[in-house]
Design a protein around this motif. Structure first.
Motif, short mmCIF file in Angstrom:
data_model
loop_
_atom_site.label_atom_id
_atom_site.label_comp_id
_atom_site.label_asym_id
_atom_site.label_seq_id
_atom_site.Cartn_x
_atom_site.Cartn_y
_atom_site.Cartn_z
N CYS A 1 8.98 5.98 4.10
CA CYS A 1 8.53 5.84 2.70
C CYS A 1 7.81 7.09 2.20
O CYS A 1 6.79 7.00 1.50
CB CYS A 1 7.65 4.60 2.49
N ARG B 1 8.96 1.71 -3.80
CA ARG B 1 8.74 2.22 -2.45
C ARG B 1 9.26 3.66 -2.39
O ARG B 1 10.45 3.89 -2.63
CB ARG B 1 9.49 1.37 -1.44
N ALA C 1 7.18 -3.28 -2.26
CA ALA C 1 8.59 -3.67 -2.11
C ALA C 1 8.68 -5.18 -1.84
O ALA C 1 8.36 -5.64 -0.75
CB ALA C 1 9.23 -2.90 -0.96
N GLU D 1 10.26 -6.66 1.35
CA GLU D 1 9.63 -6.48 2.66
C GLU D 1 9.05 -7.81 3.15
O GLU D 1 8.92 -8.03 4.36
CB GLU D 1 8.52 -5.42 2.55
N ASP E 1 1.41 -2.15 -6.61
CA ASP E 1 0.96 -0.92 -5.94
C ASP E 1 -0.41 -1.20 -5.33
O ASP E 1 -1.16 -2.06 -5.82
CB ASP E 1 0.90 0.24 -6.93
P1 ADP Z 1 2.68 1.84 9.07
O1 ADP Z 1 3.74 2.49 9.91
O2 ADP Z 1 1.47 2.67 8.90
O3 ADP Z 1 2.40 0.44 9.52
P2 ADP Z 1 4.76 1.39 7.17
O4 ADP Z 1 5.47 2.68 6.89
O5 ADP Z 1 5.41 0.47 8.13
O6 ADP Z 1 3.26 1.71 7.58
O7 ADP Z 1 4.56 0.59 5.82
C1 ADP Z 1 4.23 1.20 4.64
C2 ADP Z 1 4.48 0.18 3.54
O8 ADP Z 1 3.73 0.59 2.40
C3 ADP Z 1 5.92 0.07 3.10
O9 ADP Z 1 6.38 -1.25 3.23
C4 ADP Z 1 5.91 0.53 1.63
O10 ADP Z 1 6.77 -0.24 0.82
C5 ADP Z 1 4.48 0.33 1.25
N1 ADP Z 1 4.00 1.22 0.22
C6 ADP Z 1 4.15 2.55 0.13
N2 ADP Z 1 3.51 3.04 -0.94
C7 ADP Z 1 2.94 1.99 -1.56
C8 ADP Z 1 2.15 1.84 -2.72
N3 ADP Z 1 1.79 2.87 -3.48
N4 ADP Z 1 1.75 0.58 -3.07
C9 ADP Z 1 2.11 -0.48 -2.31
N5 ADP Z 1 2.84 -0.40 -1.20
C10 ADP Z 1 3.26 0.82 -0.82
#
Ligand code: ADP
Ligand code: TPW
Length: 578
Positions: A106, A168, A317, A320, A334
């Motif tokens: 992401c 996302r 998303a 998810e 967000d």
């Molecule tokens: P980690 O590996 O640190 O657990 P992930 O990459 O698995 O994190 O998860 C990140 C999540 O954050 C994704 O599901 C993505 O959709 C979400 N995400 C990214 N940016 C935003 C944002 N600005 N607001 C809300 N959710 C977000």
């Protein structure tokens, strides 16, 4: 001079023209994108030159994968899509791993590749570096576009930026055929065709009933836990995330790239009691973290099965939600808006979790932290992961603004647990895939976009994937200190060839290699460190001088374990467990 030319009128009424090259550059600049990470060649060499001439920073790499990784990290660090520019087919393919990895994590980035002529590619007539790049890229990123006409460059770049940043975030591919760059159009019309993207990542306000549902669940929890993921780090809602944790009094676990969102020595951090809190918590609130393999898919022994858990998940998303287990309270929006809504709903008199829960965590933390302190205090010879990282840990504590890049297996796992982070977005690592090879690309991006000191803590195998980029680091004189944890191989250096043959085992490297000499070859500083003291000295010197430095940290070759902490994912161990 020919008769025809000399007879032409001295002043023609031809209006100023602009070419495709400049429209691409102007479109990027119009959107506040001033850096390109790439590698020149037909058909984009002139684009790199012209971009530089027009005041853009063009960081030229030795391999496109690392330029792509740099673009991805720049995207994560700046909330603007990082740009990776490559040539056609092979260059495009080299950049593709980074594009796919960015999408998986992401991170917003745009891979722009020059391509061959459509007419020839589509009839497969064997053009120079022929490949249907658009079709290939489509399956590996969030969106993919091609621009065929100069007047569409503005739209193409705008669509790419919006696709990378909105919802996302992720990777976008932009295909620019060679012919496009030389196309010209009226300069004024060209300028008017460019688009400055308005509000590329629109806020997404969560529904009030979803906020209430989440708060009700949290309120009823006896043993609540917050898990912060790299989505929360990306979102830059730092003050509100901290306020949520502190006002709720709920213990939290940072995923690796969310470390530092609150300082790792924060009293509510449950990192040192990780297994305990995952097992015992009854309500878990995920903030920008997915329940993928890194969180054991939200089920099984790690999560104290068969004890039921209830999850609140904040994510932008909607798809998810329920990806692995049922989510009782999804909060779609967000992170900034969701966390602000939760704070508003909590009011000032939120009841903090019972002391029984927080005390039991504190007790385990204390025990584990003093165990770790005792291990870190040992000074074995040769160094092991703990003694080397104990030294680095103190340097990072003194320079909390430094950015840590980290890859390897044992080197990754031990660094994550030993080196505390104190500020948001200061840790970049192998992310969702556990991919090797991000090291030097991420380090270059961190240095270029922030100007802060960068400390890249690298397994010797991990470093090898991008090692040639030390030349790039020297060429741009970046304040990067690479520390290679040299234990003579992948995971460790002691495997034996079971056949008794002359070849060393597949995981073993040249013993006693001097990676520091690689940095010296390009004019940087190389240091061979065999003790924590030497390591501390060299790292402090590197940070103070800002000079490119590589420290070859000699680590006991018996110290590592197979695959670090994920040994159980190897097929043989996984089969045994069943
Ligand atoms: P980690 O590996 O640190 O657990 P992930 O990459 O698995 O994190 O998860 C990140 C999540 O954050 C994704 O599901 C993505 O959709 C979400 N995400 C990214 N940016 C935003 C944002 N600005 N607001 C809300 N959710 C977000
Ligand atoms: C693109 C598989 C995971 S970790 C690792 C490899 C090759 C290297 C471990 O050795 P290193 O670290 O770096 O010396 P350490 O501390 O244990 O000694 N190819 C890619 N990605 C992955 N993850 C691999 C292979 C792997």
């Amino acid at each position: 001079m020919s008769a025809v030319l000399s007879s032409a009128p001295a002043q023609t009424s031809v209006r100023p023209q602009v070419d495709g090259f400049h429209l691409v550059i102007d479109a990027l600049k119009l959107n506040g994108i001033n850096t390109i990470f790439g590698l020149p060649g037909i058909p984009i060499t002139d684009l790199t030159r012209m971009a530089q001439a027009e005041g853009m920073r063009v960081i030229s790499f030795r391999h496109e994968q690392h330029a792509g990784n740099a673009a991805a990290a720049a995207g994560f660090l700046t909330q603007k899509p990082g740009i990776c520019l490559t040539v056609s087919a092979p260059g495009f393919l080299n950049g593709l791993t980074a594009l796919a990895n960015a999408t998986t994590n992401c991170f917003p980035m745009i891979l722009i590749s020059g391509s061959s002529e459509r007419e020839i590619v589509d009839l497969q007539q064997g053009d120079y570096e022929e490949m249907d790049q658009l079709a290939i890229a489509k399956t590996l990123c969030k969106a993919a576009y091609r621009v065929l006409h100069a007047q569409d460059i503005g739209v193409g770049i705008a669509r790419a930026i919006r696709a990378a940043l909105s919802g996302r975030p992720g990777g976008v591919y932009l295909d620019l055929p060679a012919k496009l760059f030389a196309q010209t159009m009226d300069a004024a019309a060209g300028k008017a065709s460019l688009i400055k993207v308005v509000d590329p990542a629109p806020r997404q306000i969560p529904a009030p009933d979803a906020v209430q549902r989440a708060l009700a669940l949290l309120k009823g929890a006896k043993r609540p836990l917050i898990v912060l993921g790299k989505g929360a780090a990306y979102a830059r809602a730092d003050a509100d995330v901290r306020a949520l944790v502190e006002r709720s009094g709920i213990p939290y676990l940072p995923m690796s790239m969310a470390k530092g969102l609150l300082p790792d020595n924060h009293e509510q951090s449950a990192s040192a009691a990780r297994s305990y809190v995952l097992e015992q918590a009854d309500v878990v609130m995920l903030v920008g973290a997915r329940l993928n393999w890194l969180l054991s898919h939200g089920k099984g022994k790690t999560w104290g099965a068969p004890n039921p858990k209830q999850f609140i998940q904040i994510d932008i998303a909607p798809t998810e939600i329920d990806s692995n287990v049922a989510i009782a309270a999804p909060l779609i929006g967000d992170i900034g808006s969701c966390v602000a809504a939760l704070l508003a709903g909590m009011g000032a008199n939120w009841a903090k979790p019972a002391a029984e829960w927080t005390d039991s965590i504190a007790e385990r933390k204390d025990k584990n932290l003093s165990k770790m302190a005792a291990t870190l205090a040992l000074n074995p010879s040769p160094m092991n992961f703990h003694s080397a990282l104990g030294a680095i840990r103190e340097v990072v504590k003194a320079r909390p603004d430094a950015i840590v890049v980290n890859e390897g297996a044992n080197t990754l796992d031990f660094t994550r647990s030993i080196v505390d982070m104190y500020e948001p977005r200061k840790r970049l690592d192998v992310g969702t895939w556990g991919i090797m090879g991000i090291g030097m690309g991420f380090a270059v991006a961190a240095a270029v976009t922030t100007g802060k000191p960068v400390i890249a803590i690298e397994g010797d195998s991990a470093f090898g994937f991008s090692g040639m980029e030390v030349e790039t680091i020297c060429r741009y004189n970046l304040p990067v200190c690479v520390i290679v944890f040299n234990n003579n191989g992948v995971y460790r250096g002691t495997d034996i060839n079971a056949s008794g043959g002359a070849d060393v085992a597949p995981t073993v490297f040249v013993k006693g290699a001097r990676y520091d000499k690689m940095m010296e070859a390009f004019g940087g500083v190389g240091v061979n460190a065999t003790t924590p003291k030497e390591l501390t000295l060299a790292l402090n010197e590197a940070i103070a001088s800002g000079r490119p430095t590589l420290i070859n940290a000699v680590i006991d070759e018996t110290a590592g374990t197979e695959s670090g902490r994920i040994t159980s994912l190897n097929p043989q161990s996984a089969a045994k467990k069943k």
